[in-house]
Write an enzyme that holds these catalytic residues in place. Sequence first.
Site, PDB file in Angstrom:
ATOM      1  N   GLU A  18      19.091 -58.516 -78.961  1.00 42.15           N
ATOM      2  CA  GLU A  18      18.733 -57.322 -78.200  1.00 42.15           C
ATOM      3  C   GLU A  18      19.745 -56.195 -78.062  1.00 42.15           C
ATOM      4  OE1 GLU A  18      18.069 -59.468 -74.250  1.00 42.15           O
ATOM      5  OE2 GLU A  18      16.140 -59.984 -75.161  1.00 42.15           O
ATOM      6  N   HIS A  20       3.388 -68.713 -68.320  1.00 44.14           N
ATOM      7  CA  HIS A  20       4.866 -68.379 -68.446  1.00 44.14           C
ATOM      8  C   HIS A  20       5.782 -69.669 -68.331  1.00 44.14           C
ATOM      9  CE1 HIS A  20       8.723 -65.897 -67.597  1.00 44.14           C
ATOM     10  NE2 HIS A  20       8.379 -66.106 -68.927  1.00 44.14           N
ATOM     11  N   HIS A  21       6.538 -69.952 -69.539  1.00 44.99           N
ATOM     12  CA  HIS A  21       7.501 -70.905 -69.602  1.00 44.99           C
ATOM     13  C   HIS A  21       8.770 -69.943 -69.824  1.00 44.99           C
ATOM     14  CE1 HIS A  21       4.554 -74.202 -70.889  1.00 44.99           C
ATOM     15  NE2 HIS A  21       4.161 -73.817 -69.483  1.00 44.99           N
ATOM     16  N   GLU A  22       9.696 -69.805 -68.769  1.00 43.46           N
ATOM     17  CA  GLU A  22      10.835 -69.441 -69.126  1.00 43.46           C
ATOM     18  C   GLU A  22      11.614 -70.880 -68.820  1.00 43.46           C
ATOM     19  OE1 GLU A  22      12.918 -66.289 -69.617  1.00 43.46           O
ATOM     20  OE2 GLU A  22      13.976 -68.442 -69.879  1.00 43.46           O
ATOM     21  N   HIS A  54       9.917 -65.410 -76.377  1.00 42.79           N
ATOM     22  CA  HIS A  54      10.910 -64.238 -76.183  1.00 42.79           C
ATOM     23  C   HIS A  54      12.333 -65.023 -76.310  1.00 42.79           C
ATOM     24  CE1 HIS A  54       8.865 -60.745 -74.204  1.00 42.79           C
ATOM     25  NE2 HIS A  54       7.846 -61.320 -74.861  1.00 42.79           N
ATOM     26  N   GLU A  55      13.286 -64.294 -76.858  1.00 43.90           N
ATOM     27  CA  GLU A  55      14.537 -64.467 -77.105  1.00 43.90           C
ATOM     28  C   GLU A  55      14.711 -65.630 -78.082  1.00 43.90           C
ATOM     29  OE1 GLU A  55      13.861 -62.762 -73.639  1.00 43.90           O
ATOM     30  OE2 GLU A  55      13.844 -64.841 -73.243  1.00 43.90           O
ATOM     31  N   GLU A  63       9.221 -61.715 -79.136  1.00 44.71           N
ATOM     32  CA  GLU A  63      10.140 -60.436 -78.650  1.00 44.71           C
ATOM     33  C   GLU A  63      11.042 -60.304 -79.815  1.00 44.71           C
ATOM     34  OE1 GLU A  63      12.631 -60.619 -75.357  1.00 44.71           O
ATOM     35  OE2 GLU A  63      11.731 -58.687 -74.620  1.00 44.71           O
ATOM     36  N   GLU A  97      11.502 -53.590 -71.422  1.00 46.92           N
ATOM     37  CA  GLU A  97      12.128 -53.991 -70.604  1.00 46.92           C
ATOM     38  C   GLU A  97      13.648 -53.480 -70.469  1.00 46.92           C
ATOM     39  OE1 GLU A  97      12.955 -58.398 -70.703  1.00 46.92           O
ATOM     40  OE2 GLU A  97      14.434 -58.309 -72.302  1.00 46.92           O
TER      41      GLU A  97
HETATM   42  C1  NOJ Z   1      13.328 -62.223 -70.608  1.00 50.04           C
HETATM   43  C2  NOJ Z   1      12.018 -61.886 -71.021  1.00 50.04           C
HETATM   44  O1  NOJ Z   1      12.112 -60.970 -72.116  1.00 50.04           O
HETATM   45  C3  NOJ Z   1      11.054 -61.151 -70.139  1.00 50.04           C
HETATM   46  O2  NOJ Z   1      10.142 -60.584 -70.678  1.00 50.04           O
HETATM   47  C4  NOJ Z   1      11.082 -62.011 -68.821  1.00 50.04           C
HETATM   48  O3  NOJ Z   1      10.144 -61.397 -67.902  1.00 50.04           O
HETATM   49  C5  NOJ Z   1      12.209 -62.615 -68.290  1.00 50.04           C
HETATM   50  N1  NOJ Z   1      12.877 -62.795 -69.390  1.00 50.04           N
HETATM   51  C6  NOJ Z   1      11.952 -63.813 -67.470  1.00 50.04           C
HETATM   52  O4  NOJ Z   1      11.697 -64.821 -68.141  1.00 50.04           O
END
Ligand code: NOJ
Length: 702
Positions: free
Chosen positions: A171, A414-416, A484-485, A503, A509
């Site tokens: 990033e 969404h799965h953070e 993402h990440e 991403e 963001e």
């Molecule tokens: C980082 C992600 O790139 C973003 O899109 C997301 O909203 C946040 N993490 C929370 O999960």
Amino acid sequence: MKKFIITIVCMLFCAPLLSAQTLLSPNGNLKLSFQLTEKGSPTYALTFKGKTVISESALGFVINQKEDFNSNFEITEVQFAEANTVWQPVLGENKEIRDHHKEMFIRLTQKNNGRQLYLRFRLFDDGLGFRYEFPVQDNFRHFRIQEELTTFQLSDNHKAFWIPADYDTNEFPITTSAISEIPKLIDKVREEPLAAKAPTPNVAVQTPLMLKSNDGLYINLHEAALVNYPSMMLNVNAAKNQLSAHLVPDKNGVKGYVQTGSVTPWRTIVVSDDARDILASNLILNLNEPCKITDTSWIHPTKYIGVWWEYFIGGGSTWAYSDDRDITIGVTDYTKLKPNGHHGANTEHVKKYINFAAQHGFDAVLVEGWNEGWEDNYAYDKERIYSFTKAYPDFDVQALHQYAASKGVKLIMHHETTSSVVDYECHLHEAFRFMNDNGYDAVKTGYVGPIIPRSEYHDGQWMVNHYNYVAETAAKYHIMVNSHEAVRPTGMSRTYPNWVAQESARGTEFESFNGNHPEHTTILPFTRLMGGAMDYTPGIFEGDLSQYGNNKAKLSTTLVKQLALYVTMYSPLQMAADLPENYEKHLDAFQFIKDIAADWDNTYILEAEPGDYITIARKAKGKNEWFVGAITDENAREALVNFSFLPKGKTYTATLYTDGKNADWRTNPQSYSIKTMKVTHKTKLKQRLAPSGGLAISVKSE
Ligand code: NOJ
Ligand code: CA
């Protein structure tokens, strides 16, 4: 489908003749040379139209405890082949992709111990891919990689478009400098505050790395088909203009656990004297395995909006349901928590997004903050932070599913994980079943923060296997994945086309933190996007975030450049990221986002220079509709759009979205004008783009 393969085999008995080998690309522009040194170490070199791309460079490994797997070799077999085939990606920039390459396969045998190492080179008109292959051998079943020795010896001190190598993140903002400047600049760049960082101990940069030589070559270094192997970054030896493989280790320092009967990812060198060819290249996709999913009918391009940007702008909306802390998943009764009153993912609010999506023809709504656990958001030292099946008390999964379905809209799950990865793997099947039961067919995964297990990094072999496992498992449940990440992509979307986007770079963001540089999106297609689609989340119309509260951030583009990004930043998953009310204020400009396709028959790279500008035209899949996007960096410029991509003999109506006369990303970003004009395949349009501005055009049949 045209296919022919020629194989010439020269076996063991002619080994003494085989110390040097060459291979020409199909059109003869690229020449690959392979040679063993006097010590029996393999080397390769590459030229393009007679110019040096890579001069003699090392190949091989150090394995286990300093065991030499790079010298004392002899060539025991050479095979040549040629393939010329066409295949169809499920989703893509082109509906057909030609794979025309010449191949050279080399079997090496170590004279002292009989160990074998294979090398497979594929030479295309736009570059080279090569990989190591480890055949199954008696007494050689497993080994550890201490070092991959692959080197890229460049001819000069090229201009590089780079981010620092970091085992945990991609990033960083992109820096442009000569290779010789990287050691001086890198420490400062590494200071960028990011959620998880693990910088390499020495000076190294990430791939895809874009280079431009003084003698006019554009060279891109990356890898293809990253499977069961760590990701490759590049050590920089600035004094020698030399780059070399830097595999991401685990925290024990091991750079790969290999079982023989396997292959490494391809090391890729895309090269041309025209920058447009780099963006047009399909070399990385061609080096990936064909699609492994038999029925792909459920994989579709998706345009979506989301309960998302409101979390970044500083307007008060939160992922968390409550301000209470000290939460334990499975123990805490969320109905007893005190709601904070500004939780974004509540049923009524989400319904408004669904209405907006239905009204404007979007396929889906992403909802973040729907599930239990966000009170502990980013609690890096804790495992089992989130539930992947339990919604907050104010988010009615079933009612929302029915409501969305009645309007022809899907919800995106969404799965953070905040990188609590073992926990996620344990719950994966349960989570995907929950998605199937509730009508979700796409998931955005997230890996913020350091990885648990704590021995691992985001880009190491263990995590590479995790991301691939998630994509493969999701396919079994007919679920599309947007990670993402995760480790940056390497063309795996060919094999698992349900892995629709990632991403893995500095996305929109960051516009809400300290901003992206105006040239950022003129470089990303030459770097991060070489490996695959990016969920960049464009479409911000209200770029002055002080409107919402204390956030002083300002968008680094004009409004029209945001439109153009839907063309220049390829993704079959495209978000309109701004708040619905901001689109309602500019419905005429919003029309471009409503019209834009996300899957394509053809792509035409009209103008391109990394760091300066990009102009791309694309034909929508299965439709007589074309879209053009042109962007520039901080400098205003005149874009030239040559409409020769249109079919001959017909007149079309083009709608032009242009920067207003005095538009400027710093002072007047929202100024735009819209007009229509007739165009044919003979039309050549010159159009001024404002500083960090753009141009967006939609073309339809009359
Ligand atoms: C980082 C992600 O790139 C973003 O899109 C997301 O909203 C946040 N993490 C929370 O999960
Ligand atoms: Ca520039």
